[in-house]
Enzyme design. Structure first.
Site, PDB file in Angstrom:
ATOM      1  N   VAL A   1       9.221 -13.485  18.265  1.00 39.03           N
ATOM      2  CA  VAL A   1       8.766 -12.095  18.165  1.00 39.03           C
ATOM      3  C   VAL A   1       8.780 -11.636  16.706  1.00 39.03           C
ATOM      4  O   VAL A   1       7.803 -11.075  16.196  1.00 39.03           O
ATOM      5  CB  VAL A   1       9.644 -11.157  19.025  1.00 39.03           C
ATOM      6  CG1 VAL A   1       9.209  -9.705  18.842  1.00 39.03           C
ATOM      7  CG2 VAL A   1       9.569 -11.555  20.496  1.00 39.03           C
TER       8      VAL A   1
ATOM      9  N   LYS B   1      18.145  -6.364  24.309  1.00 35.48           N
ATOM     10  CA  LYS B   1      18.549  -5.774  25.590  1.00 35.48           C
ATOM     11  C   LYS B   1      20.019  -6.025  25.915  1.00 35.48           C
ATOM     12  O   LYS B   1      20.663  -5.205  26.553  1.00 35.48           O
ATOM     13  CB  LYS B   1      17.666  -6.293  26.719  1.00 35.48           C
ATOM     14  CG  LYS B   1      17.764  -7.780  26.929  1.00 35.48           C
ATOM     15  CD  LYS B   1      16.499  -8.342  27.534  1.00 35.48           C
ATOM     16  CE  LYS B   1      16.509  -9.844  27.388  1.00 35.48           C
ATOM     17  NZ  LYS B   1      15.311 -10.387  26.799  1.00 35.48           N
TER      18      LYS B   1
ATOM     19  N   VAL C   1      12.709  -3.803  27.301  1.00 37.73           N
ATOM     20  CA  VAL C   1      12.412  -3.868  28.731  1.00 37.73           C
ATOM     21  C   VAL C   1      10.922  -4.080  28.937  1.00 37.73           C
ATOM     22  O   VAL C   1      10.106  -3.321  28.426  1.00 37.73           O
ATOM     23  CB  VAL C   1      12.839  -2.572  29.463  1.00 37.73           C
ATOM     24  CG1 VAL C   1      12.504  -2.664  30.945  1.00 37.73           C
ATOM     25  CG2 VAL C   1      14.323  -2.314  29.280  1.00 37.73           C
TER      26      VAL C   1
ATOM     27  N   ILE D   1       4.840  -3.751  27.941  1.00 38.18           N
ATOM     28  CA  ILE D   1       4.592  -2.545  28.743  1.00 38.18           C
ATOM     29  C   ILE D   1       5.419  -1.405  28.178  1.00 38.18           C
ATOM     30  O   ILE D   1       6.640  -1.508  28.110  1.00 38.18           O
ATOM     31  CB  ILE D   1       4.981  -2.745  30.224  1.00 38.18           C
ATOM     32  CG1 ILE D   1       4.402  -4.043  30.771  1.00 38.18           C
ATOM     33  CG2 ILE D   1       4.519  -1.555  31.056  1.00 38.18           C
ATOM     34  CD1 ILE D   1       4.845  -4.337  32.200  1.00 38.18           C
TER      35      ILE D   1
ATOM     36  N   GLY E   1       7.524 -24.202  29.645  1.00 35.40           N
ATOM     37  CA  GLY E   1       8.035 -23.255  28.663  1.00 35.40           C
ATOM     38  C   GLY E   1       8.274 -21.857  29.206  1.00 35.40           C
ATOM     39  O   GLY E   1       8.577 -20.946  28.449  1.00 35.40           O
TER      40      GLY E   1
ATOM     41  N   GLU F   1      14.004 -21.450  30.135  1.00 35.21           N
ATOM     42  CA  GLU F   1      14.740 -22.131  29.085  1.00 35.21           C
ATOM     43  C   GLU F   1      15.507 -23.321  29.651  1.00 35.21           C
ATOM     44  O   GLU F   1      15.679 -23.453  30.860  1.00 35.21           O
ATOM     45  CB  GLU F   1      15.705 -21.145  28.419  1.00 35.21           C
ATOM     46  CG  GLU F   1      14.948 -20.055  27.670  1.00 35.21           C
ATOM     47  CD  GLU F   1      15.892 -19.068  26.995  1.00 35.21           C
ATOM     48  OE1 GLU F   1      16.902 -19.503  26.432  1.00 35.21           O
ATOM     49  OE2 GLU F   1      15.589 -17.864  27.043  1.00 35.21           O
TER      50      GLU F   1
ATOM     51  N   ASP G   1      19.591 -11.178  33.022  1.00 41.78           N
ATOM     52  CA  ASP G   1      18.614 -10.556  32.126  1.00 41.78           C
ATOM     53  C   ASP G   1      18.001  -9.320  32.792  1.00 41.78           C
ATOM     54  O   ASP G   1      17.904  -8.251  32.175  1.00 41.78           O
ATOM     55  CB  ASP G   1      17.521 -11.579  31.789  1.00 41.78           C
ATOM     56  CG  ASP G   1      16.369 -10.970  31.015  1.00 41.78           C
ATOM     57  OD1 ASP G   1      16.516 -10.775  29.803  1.00 41.78           O
ATOM     58  OD2 ASP G   1      15.325 -10.687  31.636  1.00 41.78           O
TER      59      ASP G   1
ATOM     60  N   LYS H   1      18.217  -5.052  31.832  1.00 39.31           N
ATOM     61  CA  LYS H   1      17.068  -4.156  31.778  1.00 39.31           C
ATOM     62  C   LYS H   1      17.205  -3.036  32.814  1.00 39.31           C
ATOM     63  O   LYS H   1      16.792  -1.896  32.571  1.00 39.31           O
ATOM     64  CB  LYS H   1      15.788  -4.956  31.998  1.00 39.31           C
ATOM     65  CG  LYS H   1      15.536  -5.933  30.841  1.00 39.31           C
ATOM     66  CD  LYS H   1      14.520  -6.999  31.211  1.00 39.31           C
ATOM     67  CE  LYS H   1      14.228  -7.920  30.032  1.00 39.31           C
ATOM     68  NZ  LYS H   1      13.415  -9.089  30.445  1.00 39.31           N
TER      69      LYS H   1
ATOM     70  N   GLY I   1       6.764 -13.075  25.284  1.00 38.67           N
ATOM     71  CA  GLY I   1       5.801 -13.694  24.379  1.00 38.67           C
ATOM     72  C   GLY I   1       5.837 -13.001  23.035  1.00 38.67           C
ATOM     73  O   GLY I   1       6.081 -11.797  22.945  1.00 38.67           O
TER      74      GLY I   1
END
Lengths: 435, 435
Positions: free
Chosen positions: B14, B103, B130, B134, B185, B188, B199, B203, B305
């Site tokens: 990122v 997060k 989160v 979006i 991919g 992980e 995870d 969130k 991504g």
């Protein structure tokens, strides 16, 4: 705690819900805003008219100008160009933040009104003007401000989506689906603005202005309604795994001179049933956005109705009031882009063409020759031969889907095919999106 | 034009896209912001490590503390609790606006960090934490600020949605779908945080905090992962017209004492295929919101991504920088609500229960009696008798779907059914939503 004076102009379905929420949820709104939002008055033409929601009679006034004077936040829900436009200008001149849901006005005067608010350092918000409860404007303006939008496609008119969805699920003809929509309150007695695409076109202009940081108005929007969509079109779409939706589209395209521009348009569109917009049923709205980095985004919700639209208005009111509380200038629009509007002739698209032809040898060859002359290639063709109606010779129904080509070449192809002696009638021309 | 110093902490997938956009799109970002955004440095552990995106070597430094000093905007993409938390505190102390996508940190320290930023009049933004691209946090915080959210349900982990979607479309077992996701991919090498729901739980805590204007942290979240979901569960869901999704849910509920509270939870959930969330495929994310006035809303997009997440980060950066340009305090969170977290035992839900029982008369009666004892009523039952495997007597597979009941009663019912001598095994317990 500070108290902010809120003036409401107009008290129809949406306005009466806005007033109710301001009165009923005053404590909660105050906690979120950091100031009390005091509804000081509601300007209407007829204070004694019956309303959906019971509101204190003392709030009503017919003197909108007086009400606007001294207000901190003015909510304009009158609709129409005047006196709404003049009152918004007076509100800004008087130092008030303005919240409006008036798409007809904004589609014509958004750049000018934004500039006025900007010069005065005041916030002008209008989330409810497009896609009702879906906070699409804020998303485009704020969340995608670090990205580059390449295309926006929206189902932004609930009436037409309700009609097309009903035609798809029941096989009804347009006129019957419209009558049913009117009976159920989804379409107005005079449905022209909806079914001719004019309401969607106003929203398309606003969406394009925010998405591409450049002022566009109603005159820049190519607009076709859904009155020509037949049950046969809908059935043929279904056979091909597609659905017909009235879409408002704004996209970056290369103009005929090779320079980048924006084409803004509203028309009935064939979409694959796999596309997220195809699953938007009834009177719901949705906006699908493609951005360079974010990729594909879609936002879905209720596009109309008093309570959902009031929610969008209140979101704007709280945001504007918070800004007054914490200080600083209002949020300004960025109309820093200077891409030009490109006419629909210049876009790349593909057509679905339905026609009735004489059922004789050589018809397909004659039609195919015209496609070739215009450099348009055919992706798919389907032919249904059926016995003639009484008094006619045999007739063949043909449907073509083209590969992508320039709109002007596709339109010219249709005109030349129409002139062929073997072609009785072009029954349908629809653009295809989302492939 | 003013120049703002932007410091980037972390340069993974990122971060490298964020840096690229800041450098490549500098002019466009400046036009939108009203100030130039100068990337003054990128703090990393290994300046010479290979990266996805080519970036000027001179920008890299290992001294994050020095980089933060004097920055106007600090972008924290290091992940983990430390040193990220300390650096964010230093950035706020130094007067910088902070944008974070961390997060894990925010799920634990959001209320505290928000309070620090608020006291300093600075903006703290974390849209990317989160649902990736979006802009769901801005929606909840701003657009719904004049409404009252009643329920949020999100597909907020792309890895688990990819696995469950693959199981649904191919019939694969969990382990095979996971292995395929790892090969491609989408998962992980150590998938624990994703498949155990951790995870999604982080969130969920952030979503709940914003939606209900009350601080919630990870400890308030009931969390179940998807490792127990079998191909048989997925097939049975499909037979019933449903699909299994890992949902993060936060909703207003009535606690056992009758007072209102919020239950925050993550678990595999049965959803009707007609529900908008059921159509979210692959690694896409979506958040479905119910609000009192707005009604149903859904937001859909890429959840992870480099490029999509970078888009969300840049949206926050432009917003924070505009605030610096126009003056005034940063946007503050409203954690004015004081609803308490309610344990999952108190919610109203319905269960789908799968079990293997001896195929003999009276089994159904024995099971039904236990349901009745707990006041739980059965909405649907399906029985499949099949020949026993070698060495076993005949066995019957039963699946029950209950009407809505209190979680504690449903859970107690399952425990008592499990103890019945005629019941060989409870094979699956899933909650049902969206009915």
């Amino acid at each position: 705690m500070k108290t902010l004076k809120v003036a409401l102009l107009g008290c129809g379905n949406v306005g009466s819900h806005v007033a109710r929420i301001l009165l009923d949820d005053a404590d909660e709104l105050a906690a979120r805003t950091g100031a009390r939002l005091e509804l000081v008055g509601i300007a209407v033409r007829s204070p004694d008219a019956p309303r959906d929601v019971q509101l204190p009679r003392g709030l009503f006034t017919t003197d909108a100008e007086e009400l606007v004077r001294g207000a901190d936040v003015v909510i304009e829900l009158m609709g129409g160009l005047e006196p709404a436009g003049t009152l918004i200008r007076q509100a800004i001149a008087g130092g008030a933040a303005v919240v409006s849901g008036n798409k007809a006005l904004l589609a014509r005067q958004l750049p000018e009104l934004s500039a006025l608010a900007d010069t005065a350092g005041l916030q002008l918000s209008y989330e409810a003007a497009v896609a009702g409860a879906i906070p699409i404007l804020r998303l485009i303006r704020d969340s995608l401000s670090g990205d580059r939008v390449t295309k926006v496609m929206g189902i932004v008119n609930g009436t037409t989506n309700y009609i097309l969805d009903a035609m798809d699920s029941t096989g009804a003809q347009f006129a019957d689906a419209l009558a049913e929509a009117q009976r159920l309150g989804y379409a107005e007695a005079d449905p022209t603005a909806d079914i001719e695409g004019l309401d969607a076109a106003a929203k398309a202009a606003i969406l394009a202005t925010l998405s591409f940081h450049t002022p566009f108005d109603l005159g820049d929007v190519h607009c076709e309604g859904i009155t020509g969509v037949t049950a046969a079109d809908v059935a043929a779409a279904r056979d091909a795994g597609m659905v017909i939706k009235l879409l408002a589209i704004a996209e970056r395209v290369e103009g005929s001179g090779g320079e980048e521009g924006i084409c803004v348009r509203v028309h009935p569109t064939l979409l694959s049933r796999d596309h997220p917009l195809a699953a938007v049923h009834g009177a719901f709205n949705a906006v699908f956005i493609e951005a360079e980095n974010a990729g594909e985004l879609m936002f879905y919700g209720q596009g109309a109705g008093g309570r959902p639209t009031a929610s969008a208005i209140l979101g704007d009111v709280v945001s504007a009031a918070r800004r007054v509380v914490v200080g600083g200038r209002g949020r300004t629009e960025t109309t820093t882009g200077n891409v030009r509007a490109v006419p629909i002739d210049d876009i790349q698209t593909s057509y679905s063409i339905g026609l009735e032809a004489k059922d004789e040898t050589g018809v397909l060859a004659a039609i195919a020759r015209i496609f070739t002359e215009h450099g348009v290639s055919i992706e798919a063709m389907r032919q249904t031969t059926h016995p003639a109606d009484a008094g006619q010779t045999d007739s063949a129904t043909l449907r073509f889907i083209t590969h992508t080509g320039r709109e002007s070449a596709l339109a010219a192809t249709v005109e030349d095919v129409r002139r062929l002696p073997v072609v009785r009638e072009i029954t349908s021309v629809l653009r295809v999106e989302g492939n």
